[in-house]
Write a protein that holds these residues in place. Structure first.
Motif, PDB file in Angstrom:
ATOM      1  N   SER A 138      31.315  31.918  31.360  1.00  0.00           N
ATOM      2  CA  SER A 138      31.004  32.626  32.478  1.00  0.00           C
ATOM      3  C   SER A 138      32.748  33.634  32.490  1.00  0.00           C
ATOM      4  O   SER A 138      32.145  34.194  33.367  1.00  0.00           O
ATOM      5  CB  SER A 138      30.249  31.678  33.692  1.00  0.00           C
ATOM      6  N   VAL A 139      33.380  32.560  31.717  1.00  0.00           N
ATOM      7  CA  VAL A 139      35.033  33.364  32.429  1.00  0.00           C
ATOM      8  C   VAL A 139      34.710  34.713  31.551  1.00  0.00           C
ATOM      9  O   VAL A 139      35.543  35.653  32.266  1.00  0.00           O
ATOM     10  CB  VAL A 139      35.923  31.642  31.329  1.00  0.00           C
ATOM     11  N   GLU A 140      34.990  34.446  30.413  1.00  0.00           N
ATOM     12  CA  GLU A 140      35.286  36.212  30.139  1.00  0.00           C
ATOM     13  C   GLU A 140      33.945  37.599  30.297  1.00  0.00           C
ATOM     14  O   GLU A 140      34.649  38.661  30.897  1.00  0.00           O
ATOM     15  CB  GLU A 140      34.388  35.611  28.137  1.00  0.00           C
ATOM     16  N   HIS A 141      32.944  36.392  31.238  1.00  0.00           N
ATOM     17  CA  HIS A 141      32.260  37.909  31.585  1.00  0.00           C
ATOM     18  C   HIS A 141      32.855  37.887  33.688  1.00  0.00           C
ATOM     19  O   HIS A 141      33.448  39.543  33.750  1.00  0.00           O
ATOM     20  CB  HIS A 141      30.851  37.564  32.330  1.00  0.00           C
ATOM     21  N   THR A 142      33.482  37.419  33.995  1.00  0.00           N
ATOM     22  CA  THR A 142      34.462  38.412  35.188  1.00  0.00           C
ATOM     23  C   THR A 142      35.760  37.822  34.775  1.00  0.00           C
ATOM     24  O   THR A 142      36.328  38.742  36.050  1.00  0.00           O
ATOM     25  CB  THR A 142      34.145  36.325  35.706  1.00  0.00           C
ATOM     26  N   THR A 143      36.775  37.822  33.825  1.00  0.00           N
ATOM     27  CA  THR A 143      37.334  37.822  33.667  1.00  0.00           C
ATOM     28  C   THR A 143      37.919  39.844  33.158  1.00  0.00           C
ATOM     29  O   THR A 143      38.585  39.671  33.202  1.00  0.00           O
ATOM     30  CB  THR A 143      37.891  36.520  32.361  1.00  0.00           C
ATOM     31  N   ALA A 144      36.462  39.856  32.393  1.00  0.00           N
ATOM     32  CA  ALA A 144      36.734  41.452  32.178  1.00  0.00           C
ATOM     33  C   ALA A 144      36.411  42.385  33.129  1.00  0.00           C
ATOM     34  O   ALA A 144      37.413  43.120  33.181  1.00  0.00           O
ATOM     35  CB  ALA A 144      35.596  41.730  31.096  1.00  0.00           C
ATOM     36  N   VAL A 145      35.858  41.994  34.065  1.00  0.00           N
ATOM     37  CA  VAL A 145      35.315  42.901  35.835  1.00  0.00           C
ATOM     38  C   VAL A 145      37.016  42.962  36.018  1.00  0.00           C
ATOM     39  O   VAL A 145      37.654  44.197  36.890  1.00  0.00           O
ATOM     40  CB  VAL A 145      34.149  42.493  36.149  1.00  0.00           C
ATOM     41  N   VAL A 146      37.549  41.343  36.587  1.00  0.00           N
ATOM     42  CA  VAL A 146      38.654  40.825  37.864  1.00  0.00           C
ATOM     43  C   VAL A 146      40.035  41.752  36.857  1.00  0.00           C
ATOM     44  O   VAL A 146      40.283  42.780  36.891  1.00  0.00           O
ATOM     45  CB  VAL A 146      39.235  39.757  37.652  1.00  0.00           C
ATOM     46  N   THR A 147      39.810  42.141  35.731  1.00  0.00           N
ATOM     47  CA  THR A 147      41.401  42.529  34.696  1.00  0.00           C
ATOM     48  C   THR A 147      41.388  43.597  34.680  1.00  0.00           C
ATOM     49  O   THR A 147      42.485  44.389  34.293  1.00  0.00           O
ATOM     50  CB  THR A 147      41.469  41.541  33.473  1.00  0.00           C
ATOM     51  N   ALA A 148      40.188  44.420  34.723  1.00  0.00           N
ATOM     52  CA  ALA A 148      39.508  46.418  34.776  1.00  0.00           C
ATOM     53  C   ALA A 148      40.353  46.790  36.542  1.00  0.00           C
ATOM     54  O   ALA A 148      40.106  47.671  36.102  1.00  0.00           O
ATOM     55  CB  ALA A 148      38.232  47.022  34.580  1.00  0.00           C
TER      56      ALA A 148
END
Length: 209
Positions: free
Chosen positions: A23-33
């Motif tokens: 799940s980490v990569e999916h949430t990281t993608a939106v938070v860092t954007a």
């Protein structure tokens, strides 16, 4: 911790380590954007704007890593939920902390025994599950507030739904999420996850997750 504690009911039937790590990569993608200009935007999380939500998400990654590693609760205030974490390169800091949380909770034995957040020890499996729900659902919250697409890991969604199906009222009892929003049984599985955690799947637009 006593088996009669409400937290004991939050322990999953099996370690959800693979789902957490995925799940980490999916949430990281939106938070860092998230851009600085978007931080004042409203979110599906009550009175929180996007800045407050992202601040909470960063706290979750940092506290989640520490709890997953069984490190002591800090006494210097660094784990204060209300501390301002939107300083410096917070996007890179979140990405690093989220990856570390994924590494910690990605190990099956992290879900055994006890760890701590605040107020004493609690079952590690229950706490890991709460952090997983936050990882998956807050990813959607951030994405919706920022107007971005978000597709969580399918296995994680299934695991979170199955966990919530028998434990959402327990979490609701100590304020983990708000009152359930009715969602049709024919709706996509993630929409039902959102309803169980007190979210309207149509918040911010008519399309479903």
């Amino acid at each position: 911790m006593s088996e009669n504690s409400p937290f004991a009911a939050l322990v999953p039937d099996r370690p959800l380590n693979a789902e957490f790590a995925a799940s980490v990569e999916h949430t990281t993608a939106v938070v860092t954007a998230v851009t600085d200009e978007q931080l004042a935007a409203p979110t599906p999380c009550g009175d929180w704007n996007l800045a407050a939500l992202v601040n909470h998400v960063i706290w979750g990654a940092e506290a989640g890593t520490r709890a997953g590693l069984r490190a002591p609760v800090p006494t210097d205030g660094s784990e204060d939920r209300d501390a301002d974490r939107l300083t410096g390169d917070w996007r890179a800091r979140y990405a690093e902390s989220a990856a570390a949380a994924g590494d910690a909770w990605g190990k099956p034995d992290a879900w055994d025994g006890e760890t701590s957040l605040v107020g004493g020890p609690m079952p590690a499996g229950g706490l890991g599950s709460l952090f997983l729900v936050d990882m998956v659902v807050h990813g959607w919250d951030v994405a919706r507030a920022a107007g971005r697409a978000y597709t969580p890991d399918e296995d994680a969604v299934r695991a979170v739904h199955d966990w919530l199906a028998t434990r959402s009222e327990v979490g609701r009892g100590f304020g983990a999420w708000g009152p359930e929003v009715p969602v049709p049984a024919t709706a996509p599985l993630f929409a039902r996850v959102l309803g169980l955690t007190g979210r309207d799947p149509h918040w911010g637009g008519a399309r479903t997750p």
